[in-house]
Design an enzyme around this catalytic site. Structure first.
Site, mmCIF file in Angstrom:
data_model
loop_
_atom_site.group_PDB
_atom_site.id
_atom_site.type_symbol
_atom_site.label_atom_id
_atom_site.label_comp_id
_atom_site.label_asym_id
_atom_site.label_seq_id
_atom_site.Cartn_x
_atom_site.Cartn_y
_atom_site.Cartn_z
ATOM 1 N N ASP A 26 50.243 42.134 38.156
ATOM 2 C CA ASP A 26 51.431 42.990 38.198
ATOM 3 C C ASP A 26 52.112 43.024 36.830
ATOM 4 O OD1 ASP A 26 50.926 43.294 40.890
ATOM 5 O OD2 ASP A 26 52.439 41.830 41.523
ATOM 6 N N ASN A 41 40.514 43.317 37.616
ATOM 7 C CA ASN A 41 40.123 42.027 37.057
ATOM 8 C C ASN A 41 38.604 41.945 37.067
ATOM 9 O OD1 ASN A 41 39.243 41.087 39.648
ATOM 10 N ND2 ASN A 41 41.339 40.445 40.139
ATOM 11 N N LEU A 42 38.055 40.893 36.483
ATOM 12 C CA LEU A 42 36.606 40.826 36.315
ATOM 13 C C LEU A 42 35.887 40.835 37.662
ATOM 14 C CD1 LEU A 42 34.198 40.558 34.417
ATOM 15 C CD2 LEU A 42 34.493 38.059 34.508
ATOM 16 N N SER A 43 36.429 40.130 38.649
ATOM 17 C CA SER A 43 35.803 40.085 39.962
ATOM 18 C C SER A 43 35.772 41.473 40.596
ATOM 19 C CB SER A 43 36.551 39.100 40.869
ATOM 20 O OG SER A 43 36.029 39.115 42.171
ATOM 21 N N GLU A 44 36.894 42.200 40.510
ATOM 22 C CA GLU A 44 36.951 43.551 41.071
ATOM 23 C C GLU A 44 35.985 44.483 40.337
ATOM 24 O OE1 GLU A 44 41.681 43.335 42.359
ATOM 25 O OE2 GLU A 44 41.084 44.005 40.361
#
EC number: 2.7.1.167
Length: 473
Positions: free
Chosen positions: A263, A194-197
């Site tokens: 998921d 995701n963008l944060s990761e």
């Protein structure tokens, strides 16, 4: 891009990673505790759902694809609950059970569809660096895609071994990454942060151009086949070397709960790629699936009928003129959503007010209305030379434009009996002064427990009368 529903039943996928149990305590709240300023929840329902890698496998199975799962659990009732749920869903699961260590459980206290509290029971599994390798090697034969579902809980410590073993067998590897070191996924076919990761690895991206630039550099550095960054309300961005970026907008109509959305993305991607879809189409399908799942409460799986209906809505084919194969698929989806199928038939040569009223009344008998139309040769046999006035494609186009009509199909025989045997509507409707026993196909529908209804016709409305009136002028 054009989307279609893949053949998931020939798309076996193996999921390896951190399994966990999502447990929900549901109950009402009507007072504040006298001991502390917190609501008192009177628990009246306990619900267990597979979470983490187990939810990925469950989503794959819900789409109709053969799913296998390898993971690590404790030797406890939570592991038993997981195993039972997965077996019931058709997932083949192989757990490495560790004694004296609990299965990871996420307990959520719910009231009126709102999460009041989450309690985590977990400690990282201290497994061997080559943990799960033998189990995976044994299951890879015949597998079309390998998914690494990494939640950083200790089950996956041998990423490179798994990636290299799969690549040696020609099996694409998809990874849902975690942590601050993405080098462990080197050589994967696709990763889905995701963008944060993603920004935790490459640094903050001020705009889309910077995101694309840093993403392409990450692809080169880690020898990745592709990178899919999921961006919440901003949708998804697919990056591949030597291809333009693909930006897809978010599809959610209403965001209710984002639990398990990642998921759903990787499971739909994996099943679609295993079924032979090209990567852009697989990403678009995953984007549609994510839009569905965030409208549900808690960890949830997307079913094949739900995804198929979303595709039909996307392609504008949820209603209208269909061939027999398309119609049977649409009927299966409708029944999966507990919708009642109504069937009527006729020539509908010159559509008039009587037809419109009749079709509205027919539609009121259920949830979906099929109108079967005699083709041109059939009308000529029934009505004589000079009929039909309008060709079958024009008649069907006009009928498909009516709000009461869901699906229109033509037939060439004098009666729709063969069509009725295949469609098996819940309700057969005919207009006129017939007795039910005189309705063509009534015996067929009644034999399997369907309902036959005769509706009255609107007076002074007749195609034949209209044609005669025109001819006399």
């Amino acid at each position: 891009m054009k989307l279609s529903m893949p053949r998931f039943d020939q798309a076996p996928v193996l999921v390896v990673g951190d399994v966990m149990l999502d447990r929900y305590w549901h109950g009402g709240t009507s007072r504040i505790s006298p001991e502390a300023p917190v609501p008192v929840v009177k628990v009246d329902q306990i619900e267990d759902r597979p979470g983490g890698a187990a939810n990925v496998a469950l989503n794959i199975a819900a789409l109709g694809a053969p799913a296998s799962l390898v993971g690590v659990t404790g030797q406890d009732e939570a592991a038993d609950s997981l195993a039972n749920s997965l077996q019931a869903a058709g997932v083949r699961s192989v757990f490495q059970r560790i004694a004296h260590q609990p299965t990871i459980v996420k307990l959520r206290v719910m009231s009126r569809h709102q999460q009041l509290l989450r309690i985590d029971f977990e400690q990282p599994f201290q497994t061997d660096p080559l943990s799960l390798g033998e189990e995976v090697d044994a299951l890879l034969e015949g597998i079309k895609v390998l998914v690494l579902s990494d939640y950083g809980k200790g089950a996956l410590k041998n990423h490179q071994h798994l990636i290299q073993v799969a690549r040696a067998k020609g099996v694409p590897v998809l990874a849902d990454p975690k942590g601050s070191d993405f080098s462990i996924y080197r050589g994967a076919s696709l990763i889905t942060p995701n963008l944060s990761e993603f920004e935790g690895i490459v640094g903050r991206c001020a705009d889309e151009a910077e995101l694309v630039g840093k993403g392409l550099q990450l692809l080169r550095d880690l020898d990745l086949g592709a990178l899919l960054v999921t961006r919440g309300e901003h949708g998804m961005t697919l990056l591949r070397l030597d291809h333009p970026p693909l930006h897809l907008p978010a599809r959610a109509r209403e965001v209710f709960d984002v639990t398990g959305a990642g998921d759903t993305v990787i499971s739909t991607l994996a099943a679609a790629i295993a079924a032979g879809e090209e990567l852009p189409q697989a990403v678009a399908l995953a984007n549609l699936a994510a839009g569905i799942v965030v409208g549900k409460l808690g960890t949830a799986a997307i079913s094949a009928p739900e995804l198929r209906r979303a595709i039909q809505r996307e392609e504008g084919s949820e209603r209208g003129v269909l061939g027999l194969e398309q119609l049977l698929v649409a009927i299966d989806d409708a029944r999966a959503h507990n919708e009642t199928i109504v069937f009527t038939n006729g020539c509908f040569d010159i559509l008039h007010a009587g037809h419109v009223t009749y079709l509205e009344q027919a539609r009121a008998q259920g949830d979906r209305l099929i109108v079967a139309v005699n083709d041109d040769a059939s009308v000529s046999r029934l009505k004589g030379p000079g009929r039909p006035i309008n060709s079958v494609d024009r008649r069907m186009a006009v009928l498909a434009g009516l709000g009461a009509v869901d699906w229109v199909i033509s037939f060439s025989e004098g009666t729709p009996e063969n069509l009725l045997r295949q469609v098996k509507p819940d309700v057969l409707v005919k207009g006129g002064d017939y007795g039910i026993e005189q309705v063509v196909g009534a015996d067929i529908v009644s034999a399997y427990g369907g309902t036959v209804k005769v509706l009255g016709l609107v007076e002074n409305s007749s195609t034949t009368a209209i044609v005669e009136k025109i001819r006399k002028r």
